[in-house]
Scaffold this motif. Structure first.
Motif, mmCIF file in Angstrom:
data_model
loop_
_atom_site.group_PDB
_atom_site.id
_atom_site.type_symbol
_atom_site.label_atom_id
_atom_site.label_comp_id
_atom_site.label_asym_id
_atom_site.label_seq_id
_atom_site.Cartn_x
_atom_site.Cartn_y
_atom_site.Cartn_z
ATOM 1 N N ALA A 176 -8.204 13.877 4.379
ATOM 2 C CA ALA A 176 -8.693 13.093 3.247
ATOM 3 C C ALA A 176 -10.019 13.644 2.769
ATOM 4 O O ALA A 176 -10.255 13.791 1.564
ATOM 5 N N ASP A 211 -2.805 7.851 1.712
ATOM 6 C CA ASP A 211 -2.818 6.384 1.767
ATOM 7 C C ASP A 211 -1.477 5.872 2.258
ATOM 8 O O ASP A 211 -1.398 4.937 3.055
ATOM 9 N N ARG A 212 -0.422 6.518 1.780
ATOM 10 C CA ARG A 212 0.920 6.070 2.181
ATOM 11 C C ARG A 212 1.148 6.334 3.660
ATOM 12 O O ARG A 212 1.784 5.535 4.345
ATOM 13 N N ARG A 251 -10.647 12.996 -1.161
ATOM 14 C CA ARG A 251 -10.241 11.622 -1.423
ATOM 15 C C ARG A 251 -11.220 10.642 -0.775
ATOM 16 O O ARG A 251 -10.863 9.855 0.072
ATOM 17 N N HIS A 263 -14.244 7.817 -1.533
ATOM 18 C CA HIS A 263 -14.818 6.935 -2.544
ATOM 19 C C HIS A 263 -16.341 7.067 -2.474
ATOM 20 O O HIS A 263 -16.989 6.436 -1.651
ATOM 21 N N VAL A 307 -1.122 6.375 6.055
ATOM 22 C CA VAL A 307 -1.841 5.350 6.815
ATOM 23 C C VAL A 307 -1.068 4.040 6.788
ATOM 24 O O VAL A 307 -0.868 3.390 7.824
ATOM 25 N N ALA A 308 -0.606 3.656 5.598
ATOM 26 C CA ALA A 308 0.091 2.381 5.476
ATOM 27 C C ALA A 308 1.405 2.399 6.249
ATOM 28 O O ALA A 308 1.773 1.411 6.893
ATOM 29 N N LEU A 336 -6.000 -2.825 4.507
ATOM 30 C CA LEU A 336 -5.300 -1.740 3.810
ATOM 31 C C LEU A 336 -5.337 -1.953 2.310
ATOM 32 O O LEU A 336 -5.476 -1.015 1.532
ATOM 33 N N ARG A 345 -9.790 2.545 4.887
ATOM 34 C CA ARG A 345 -8.503 1.911 5.226
ATOM 35 C C ARG A 345 -8.082 2.273 6.641
ATOM 36 O O ARG A 345 -7.452 1.476 7.339
ATOM 37 N N ASP A 368 -11.066 3.315 -0.054
ATOM 38 C CA ASP A 368 -10.546 4.679 0.101
ATOM 39 C C ASP A 368 -9.856 4.858 1.452
ATOM 40 O O ASP A 368 -9.847 3.957 2.294
ATOM 41 N N VAL A 369 -9.264 6.029 1.621
ATOM 42 C CA VAL A 369 -8.465 6.287 2.820
ATOM 43 C C VAL A 369 -9.290 6.097 4.082
ATOM 44 O O VAL A 369 -8.836 5.518 5.062
ATOM 45 N N ARG A 406 0.831 -1.201 0.000
ATOM 46 C CA ARG A 406 0.000 0.000 0.000
ATOM 47 C C ARG A 406 0.867 1.252 0.000
ATOM 48 O O ARG A 406 0.521 2.247 -0.637
#
Lengths: 86, 221, 120
Positions: free
Chosen positions: C92, A31-32, C97, C99, A34-35, C29, C38, C34-35, A22
């Motif tokens: 987000a 996203d990065r 961002r 979905h 969070v991952a 994840l 996740r 979406d964020v 991810r």
């Protein structure tokens, strides 16, 4: 105990691989973030599991640092991200 | 669908009051949020110092006189040079209720984790929703703690918090129909009630009662 | 002696459960769209997984001073994960961002952009 060690190692490695996927795939910075946070948590888990199996406390300070590092890093990156995009 | 939460309503009293809320429950807020007597302020500082010293000692790994003194020094330096936003604690701690709260929290953390885990591995994508929930006790501490516990416990996550109206915008995972929405809203309010019952003051406890709390004061209904 | 064996078995169980939860968080994840969703897997299963492993570590060390440090680490995890998640969620949402297809209701969208000047 040996079985448990192998199982935990496999589970955590798989989890780390997924989180890393991810991080690489993104798509957005958030996203990065969070991952990466999850990845740090997995690192804490791995170090903790190793210390639990071998019964030593030498890595405890590292765990403290990691547990704050994940948070501080995320907050810094998120502030950067929202300043850049919003 | 928007039962108790109607944000952004043109409520003139809120706009003009510059953050001071002048609704029916408003008399309570001024006492909680406004100017505090000096004794209270000192108590707040002492609680902060106590926390910081405890964390400092835990970092060093043991409680010794040197650690305690060093911790007090560091705490005072932090308070003087890095002043934190004032968070006042108006209620009182009820230890027995706290124990129940912690137990419930752990149980719900397990349930929520298993639930999210199941949603992650089962086939198909989950349906989600963002729900607005207006809290009944609008102190900063209550807002922050509710948001904090909420993110960990019942399949919810805070997206946005509105300090002025005490509204939390909650992202709920895995929605299956309207009754799920209503249920998650109820769970947020139930969590707030449990939190207030643990650490709230008597005045805050009274705000939980349905006559003063849940109804939106002065809003267009 | 017997108690030690029981403890060791418990340590093993907790470790495996923690690893399992971490793996589930990783799967979440990857699979969630979406964020915001996740982050659900980054908070709940991940935090519980780490807590379980820390608990196993505490049971394996059986030592007061180390216990204090472990409580501190667990406390950091519990208090920071939701905070970071909230900041990420807010960022987000504000940067769009989200979905939309998987979102049934969005009561924040009705609020007509007042969020931007209320933030800091």
């Amino acid at each position: 105990m040996t079985v448990a060690v192998v199982v935990v190692a496999v589970l955590l490695s798989a989890a780390a691989a997924l989180a890393l996927t991810r991080v690489v795939r993104g798509p957005a910075l958030l996203d990065r973030v969070v991952a990466a946070e999850v990845l740090i948590s997995i690192m804490i888990g791995a170090l903790g599991a190793e210390a639990a199996v071998n019964r030593h406390a030498t890595t405890l300070p590292i765990l403290v640092v990691l547990s704050t590092l994940g948070f501080v890093g995320s907050v810094a990156l998120v502030r950067f991200a929202s300043g850049e995009e919003a | 669908m928007t039962g108790d939460a109607r944000p952004a309503g043109p409520d003139p009293s809120r706009r003009l009051g510059s953050g001071r809320l002048t609704d029916r429950a408003g008399s309570g807020w001024r006492a909680l949020r406004g100017r505090l007597p000096g004794r209270r302020r000192w108590r707040d500082h002492l609680i902060t110092v106590g926390w910081l010293v405890a964390v400092w000692s835990l970092l060093w790994g043991e409680f010794t006189v040197g650690n305690l003194l060093g911790g007090v020094l560091v705490a005072v330096v932090i308070l003087v040079f890095l002043p934190l936003p004032r968070v006042t604690f108006g209620g009182r701690l009820r230890p027995l209720v706290l124990a129940g709260f912690v137990g419930r929290f752990v149980a719900e953390l397990v349930v929520a984790s298993v639930h999210v885990g199941w949603v992650a591995v089962r086939p198909g994508q989950p349906r989600n929703a963002i729900v607005a929930v207006r809290l009944r006790v609008r102190t900063d501490l209550n807002l922050a703690l509710t948001a904090e516990v909420l993110s960990l416990v019942p399949g919810t996550l805070i997206v946005e918090a509105d300090r002025e109206t005490g509204t939390l915008y909650v992202h709920v995972l895995d929605i299956r129909g309207a009754e799920d929405l209503a249920r998650s809203r109820e769970r947020v309010l139930a969590l707030e009630a449990r939190l207030v019952r643990t650490i709230g003051s008597e005045a805050e406890l009274r705000m939980l009662s349905p006559t003063t709390g849940n109804a939106e004061p002065g809003g267009p209904s | 002696m017997n108690g030690d064996v029981v403890l060791d078995v418990l340590v093993g169980i907790f470790l495996v459960a923690g690893g399992l939860l971490s793996l589930v968080a990783g799967i979440g994840l990857i699979r969630f769209p979406d964020v915001l969703s996740r982050m659900h897997s980054a908070t709940k299963p991940q935090v519980l997984g780490v807590l379980l492993i820390l608990l196993a570590l505490a049971m394996s060390l059986r030592n007061g001073a180390d216990l204090g440090t472990l409580v501190l680490i667990g406390g950091f995890q519990l208090s920071t994960a939701p905070l970071a998640a909230q900041m990420i969620g807010r960022a987000a949402y504000r940067t769009g961002r989200v979905h939309r297809e998987s979102l049934d209701v969005d009561e924040l969208a009705d609020r007509s952009g007042t969020a931007h000047d209320r933030g800091e």
